[in-house]
Design a protein around this motif. Sequence first.
Motif, short mmCIF file in Angstrom:
data_model
loop_
_atom_site.label_atom_id
_atom_site.label_comp_id
_atom_site.label_asym_id
_atom_site.label_seq_id
_atom_site.Cartn_x
_atom_site.Cartn_y
_atom_site.Cartn_z
N LEU A 27 9.80 -9.05 1.03
CA LEU A 27 8.67 -8.05 1.42
C LEU A 27 9.66 -6.92 1.94
CD1 LEU A 27 6.05 -7.47 2.47
CD2 LEU A 27 6.73 -8.72 4.54
N ALA A 28 10.61 -7.19 2.69
CA ALA A 28 11.37 -5.92 3.17
C ALA A 28 11.85 -5.00 2.07
CB ALA A 28 12.65 -6.48 3.99
N ALA A 29 12.47 -5.68 1.01
CA ALA A 29 12.69 -4.79 -0.06
C ALA A 29 11.77 -4.08 -0.84
CB ALA A 29 13.55 -5.63 -1.08
N LEU A 30 10.53 -4.60 -0.96
CA LEU A 30 9.27 -3.97 -1.49
C LEU A 30 8.83 -2.85 -0.72
CD1 LEU A 30 7.13 -3.85 -3.76
CD2 LEU A 30 5.76 -5.48 -2.31
N ALA A 31 8.83 -2.83 0.53
CA ALA A 31 8.47 -1.92 1.78
C ALA A 31 9.56 -1.03 1.58
CB ALA A 31 8.40 -2.51 2.99
N ARG A 32 10.85 -1.14 1.40
CA ARG A 32 11.72 0.02 1.04
C ARG A 32 11.35 0.91 -0.28
NH1 ARG A 32 15.16 -3.65 3.40
NH2 ARG A 32 15.94 -4.44 1.26
N ARG A 33 11.16 0.15 -1.25
CA ARG A 33 10.97 0.56 -2.55
C ARG A 33 9.63 1.66 -2.46
NH1 ARG A 33 10.79 -3.69 -7.31
NH2 ARG A 33 9.88 -1.65 -8.53
N LEU A 34 8.62 1.15 -1.71
CA LEU A 34 7.55 2.03 -1.61
C LEU A 34 7.57 3.01 -0.39
CD1 LEU A 34 4.88 -0.90 -2.15
CD2 LEU A 34 5.48 0.83 -3.65
N CYS A 35 8.75 2.99 0.20
CA CYS A 35 8.86 3.94 1.43
C CYS A 35 7.60 3.71 2.57
CB CYS A 35 8.77 5.61 0.89
SG CYS A 35 10.16 5.89 -0.19
N SER A 36 7.57 2.30 2.58
CA SER A 36 6.51 2.03 3.84
C SER A 36 7.10 1.06 4.48
CB SER A 36 5.62 1.18 2.98
OG SER A 36 4.37 1.13 3.78
N THR A 37 6.30 0.31 5.35
CA THR A 37 6.60 -0.87 6.11
C THR A 37 6.25 -2.21 5.75
OG1 THR A 37 4.74 -0.93 7.37
CG2 THR A 37 6.54 0.70 8.06
N PRO A 38 6.86 -3.46 5.91
CA PRO A 38 6.40 -4.60 5.70
C PRO A 38 4.97 -4.91 6.07
CG PRO A 38 8.63 -4.88 6.41
CD PRO A 38 8.28 -3.41 6.81
N ARG A 39 4.72 -4.46 7.13
CA ARG A 39 3.13 -4.77 7.69
C ARG A 39 2.29 -3.99 6.65
NH1 ARG A 39 1.03 -6.53 12.15
NH2 ARG A 39 -1.29 -5.56 12.70
N ARG A 40 2.71 -2.58 6.51
CA ARG A 40 1.64 -1.96 5.52
C ARG A 40 1.59 -2.36 4.12
NH1 ARG A 40 2.59 3.87 6.54
NH2 ARG A 40 1.39 3.35 8.56
N VAL A 41 2.59 -3.22 3.78
CA VAL A 41 2.61 -3.99 2.37
C VAL A 41 1.72 -5.05 2.47
CG1 VAL A 41 3.90 -4.90 0.62
CG2 VAL A 41 4.70 -2.91 1.55
N LEU A 96 -0.51 -5.75 4.68
CA LEU A 96 -2.11 -5.58 4.91
C LEU A 96 -2.79 -5.07 3.37
CD1 LEU A 96 -1.84 -3.24 7.94
CD2 LEU A 96 -3.18 -5.53 7.99
N ALA A 97 -2.14 -4.07 2.50
CA ALA A 97 -2.49 -3.85 1.15
C ALA A 97 -2.78 -5.13 0.51
CB ALA A 97 -1.73 -2.83 0.56
N ALA A 98 -1.64 -6.05 0.43
CA ALA A 98 -1.72 -7.13 -0.14
C ALA A 98 -2.87 -8.12 0.11
CB ALA A 98 -0.52 -7.98 -0.01
N ALA A 99 -3.28 -8.05 1.51
CA ALA A 99 -4.37 -8.72 1.99
C ALA A 99 -5.72 -8.41 1.46
CB ALA A 99 -4.58 -9.05 3.47
N TYR A 122 -3.79 0.48 -5.00
CA TYR A 122 -3.15 0.26 -3.54
C TYR A 122 -1.82 1.00 -3.09
CZ TYR A 122 -6.87 -3.16 -3.09
OH TYR A 122 -7.88 -3.75 -2.99
N LEU A 123 -1.11 1.49 -3.99
CA LEU A 123 -0.08 2.06 -3.83
C LEU A 123 -0.01 3.39 -2.87
CD1 LEU A 123 2.25 2.17 -7.14
CD2 LEU A 123 2.51 0.75 -5.10
N PRO A 124 -1.00 4.31 -2.97
CA PRO A 124 -1.37 5.37 -1.99
C PRO A 124 -1.62 5.06 -0.79
CG PRO A 124 -2.69 5.72 -3.98
CD PRO A 124 -2.09 4.36 -4.09
N ALA A 125 -2.43 3.93 -0.42
CA ALA A 125 -2.76 3.22 0.79
C ALA A 125 -1.62 2.73 1.33
CB ALA A 125 -3.74 2.26 0.91
#
Length: 87
Positions: free
Chosen positions: A9-23, A25-28, A41-44
């Motif tokens: 999750l942390a690696a995906l958040a870094r790839r998306l220039c985001s935070t684990p929490r935001r990722v 929320l989008a996945a939910a 969902y990428l823009p969100a």
Amino acid sequence: MNRDEIENLAALARRLCSTPRRVLLAAARMANDDEADARQYLPAIRDNGLLHDEAADECANLLLGSPNSHAHVPLTSALRALWKVAP
């Protein structure tokens, strides 16, 4: 979430220039949308202004705080879809 899932999750958040929490929320949101396309969902995930969704927020809180097998399966699928389309 186990240690591997947290690291992914942390690696995906870094790839998306985001935070684990935001990722999460989008996945939910994706898990609740049968027609979900991870690309939409990428823009969100990247934007600061996510719409407040109390149910998704609670899902993220549960996953970040303690294991939750009920939400785990659809959320895992949504996270995998996001991983595949992440630049």
